[in-house]
Design an enzyme around this catalytic site. Sequence first.
Site, PDB file in Angstrom:
ATOM      1  N   ASP A   1       0.886  -1.168   0.000  1.00 34.32           N
ATOM      2  CA  ASP A   1       0.000   0.000   0.000  1.00 34.32           C
ATOM      3  C   ASP A   1       0.924   1.218   0.000  1.00 34.32           C
ATOM      4  O   ASP A   1       1.541   1.527   1.016  1.00 34.32           O
ATOM      5  CB  ASP A   1      -0.882  -0.049   1.255  1.00 34.32           C
ATOM      6  CG  ASP A   1      -1.685   1.240   1.467  1.00 34.32           C
ATOM      7  OD1 ASP A   1      -1.661   2.123   0.588  1.00 34.32           O
ATOM      8  OD2 ASP A   1      -2.332   1.355   2.530  1.00 34.32           O
TER       9      ASP A   1
ATOM     10  N   LYS B   1       2.915  11.153  -3.441  1.00 34.04           N
ATOM     11  CA  LYS B   1       1.890  10.465  -4.236  1.00 34.04           C
ATOM     12  C   LYS B   1       0.977  11.462  -4.953  1.00 34.04           C
ATOM     13  O   LYS B   1       0.458  11.181  -6.031  1.00 34.04           O
ATOM     14  CB  LYS B   1       1.066   9.572  -3.306  1.00 34.04           C
ATOM     15  CG  LYS B   1       0.045   8.704  -3.999  1.00 34.04           C
ATOM     16  CD  LYS B   1      -0.578   7.752  -2.998  1.00 34.04           C
ATOM     17  CE  LYS B   1      -1.665   6.904  -3.588  1.00 34.04           C
ATOM     18  NZ  LYS B   1      -2.227   5.979  -2.578  1.00 34.04           N
TER      19      LYS B   1
ATOM     20  N   GLU C   1      -7.202   0.446  -4.666  1.00 35.69           N
ATOM     21  CA  GLU C   1      -7.238   0.352  -3.202  1.00 35.69           C
ATOM     22  C   GLU C   1      -8.568  -0.213  -2.683  1.00 35.69           C
ATOM     23  O   GLU C   1      -8.564  -1.100  -1.823  1.00 35.69           O
ATOM     24  CB  GLU C   1      -6.924   1.720  -2.581  1.00 35.69           C
ATOM     25  CG  GLU C   1      -5.452   2.066  -2.718  1.00 35.69           C
ATOM     26  CD  GLU C   1      -5.138   3.549  -2.588  1.00 35.69           C
ATOM     27  OE1 GLU C   1      -6.039   4.326  -2.224  1.00 35.69           O
ATOM     28  OE2 GLU C   1      -3.990   3.929  -2.866  1.00 35.69           O
TER      29      GLU C   1
ATOM     30  N   ASP D   1     -12.832   5.573   2.611  1.00 38.56           N
ATOM     31  CA  ASP D   1     -11.410   5.616   2.979  1.00 38.56           C
ATOM     32  C   ASP D   1     -11.025   7.037   3.391  1.00 38.56           C
ATOM     33  O   ASP D   1     -10.873   7.917   2.548  1.00 38.56           O
ATOM     34  CB  ASP D   1     -10.588   5.143   1.765  1.00 38.56           C
ATOM     35  CG  ASP D   1      -9.085   5.127   2.042  1.00 38.56           C
ATOM     36  OD1 ASP D   1      -8.654   5.664   3.082  1.00 38.56           O
ATOM     37  OD2 ASP D   1      -8.347   4.571   1.201  1.00 38.56           O
TER      38      ASP D   1
END
Length: 618
Positions: A23, A87, A187, A211
């Site tokens: 992850d 990211k 994800e 999330d």
Amino acid sequence: MAKVAINLSTGSLQQEEIIVGIDLGTTNSLVAYIHPDTRHPLAINDQGRGTIVPSIVHFPAGQDPIVGTEAREYLLTDPQNTIYSVKRLLGKSYQDLGTHAADLGYKVIDDNSEGLVKIRVGEKFYSPIELSAEILKELRARAEHALKTPVNKAVITVPAYFNDSQRQATRDAGRLAGLEVLRIVNEPTAAALAYGIGLSPDEEKTVAVYDLGGGTFDISILRIQQGIFEVLSTNGDTYLGGDDLDRAIINHWAGEYQLATVLFQNAEAQQQLRLLAEQAKRHLSTNDSFEAAFGDTRLPLTKAKFNELVQPLVDRTIASCRQALADAKLTQKDLDAVLLVGGSTRVPLVYDSVSAFFQQPANNTLNPDEVVALGAAIQADILAGNRRDVLLLDVTPLTLGIETLGGLMDPIIPRNSKIPTKAGRQYTTSVDGQVNLKISVYQGERDLVKENRKLAEFDLRGIPAMPAGLPKVDVNFILNADGILKVEAIELRSNTRQEVEIKPQYGLTDEQVEQMLMDSLTHAREDVSARMVIEARTVAEQMLYQVERFVAKNGQHLTPEEITQTTAGVDKLKQALTTQDKDTILKAVDELEELTRPFAERVMNISISQAMAGKKIL
Ligand code: AMP
């Protein structure tokens, strides 16, 4: 510990290869694997340092970069050389970033606004790919150290909304870190797998994955069918997360206790207050009140006050959930589960609000920080072939398609597509009042279905009578991991549906597959010209049908001379159709069209004026 197997042909010991799941997060990253004895996914905790590795890279002058918790210490003391949230920059141009570039503590540069961004550290420039690779190298090193075996292969997760360039950048980062990236997984898909959803081939489920991490919020609605994960919709806010909850507390304290001047002058005090705010937030996840000392000032916070402060932020996430559900054209009742991901879902107000909105208790039984990495490890295990019973990922050797007008092959799933897979296309009827639609499924590479292999044929019956071209028929091909094809046809206006199941590879040997491919190459030219003739014939037949119908319906508006001319044009086209010459056919089509256009337009005007006068057309 890795499993050891004996190679029977050489008699040597060989270690079973480990594929890890990673992850790669905006704030935190983790690596997980399947424990060979328990067969359960486990996040790697190397040397008791915890499973979470903050996604932060620090470049000490003249030394190798450091990653993780130690790098985080430099965020305050050496921000220019300490890179976080990389990211957010992956696969992006400076233009994509817009005003957000200014918010970062380090320098994002680009001489060409459409090129990919670079980050300046000292005298050097790094791409987000290189920086992500540093994080991946650290995760790989931790995995190798903890498992005492080389790690060369990985599955890496990305947000469902990542575009191609962002996915490619993630893959490149893996390669740069010495990892062969076997798969990039969404994800939310990984989270569902971690919860055991999608592991059984017959399962059909619809789930929401909520999330809320440190800096980002994502909501995804997934449909899982025969091991295929389809993202129905995504929504969220790439600048909303736990850090904003902390900021709400800081602002409250600063206002209440006149801390603004202290904070303005002192970076260290800012950092200290930030840490206290996060501590308060975490404490209030399991307690009703918090109090800490900040210099001489006491900083209290009750859970009720905290809830009041963060309510507007939580409400924003719920608005996104509402939108995602609407975009997926679903209601709460359609969802089989709501899964929670990300550390911030530990906040009770978040849990309660999400459960209330979705009208069911959200599932938070797995560690929300680890759940994505655990799911990635399960996907890695599937790819390693250890769960053959679950999902066998393969490619389909030949194109699958259906027959369309004139005996042509319309490919739906091209050969070499990874399976399981799903694809579809919309068709309509070619004749007025058509109530059945024949669907013939073929396998092969040739343009004409008669040269391919017929797998099945079925009728979609019960389409309500409508003018040609009006029904909307969705034909979907669902090819599962075992190579079993399910074809479903749905007429969308009436929701009439029909499906069949077919085993496409049944009875085809490797040699036959090869032969079919060879044939498609050797006959390529012939196929093209045959296809052109068929297309011309189809156009001609449609034209004849339209004209004959037109004359039958609107004959009263035409002069006898016009009718004679039209009949002659129709005969000429019918004559042309007896030849196999595409040019002759198309010429006759053009002539008939020329001939009929003027009165077709005239009749159209009559219909329009009748409609304007309140009469019904037709
Ligand atoms: P992630 O990016 O998923 O690792 O989430 C990290 C975020 O979760 C940070 O903002 C943390 O402050 C937050 N977090 C972690 N544990 C808790 C907790 N017990 N209560 C509230 N927030 C938490």
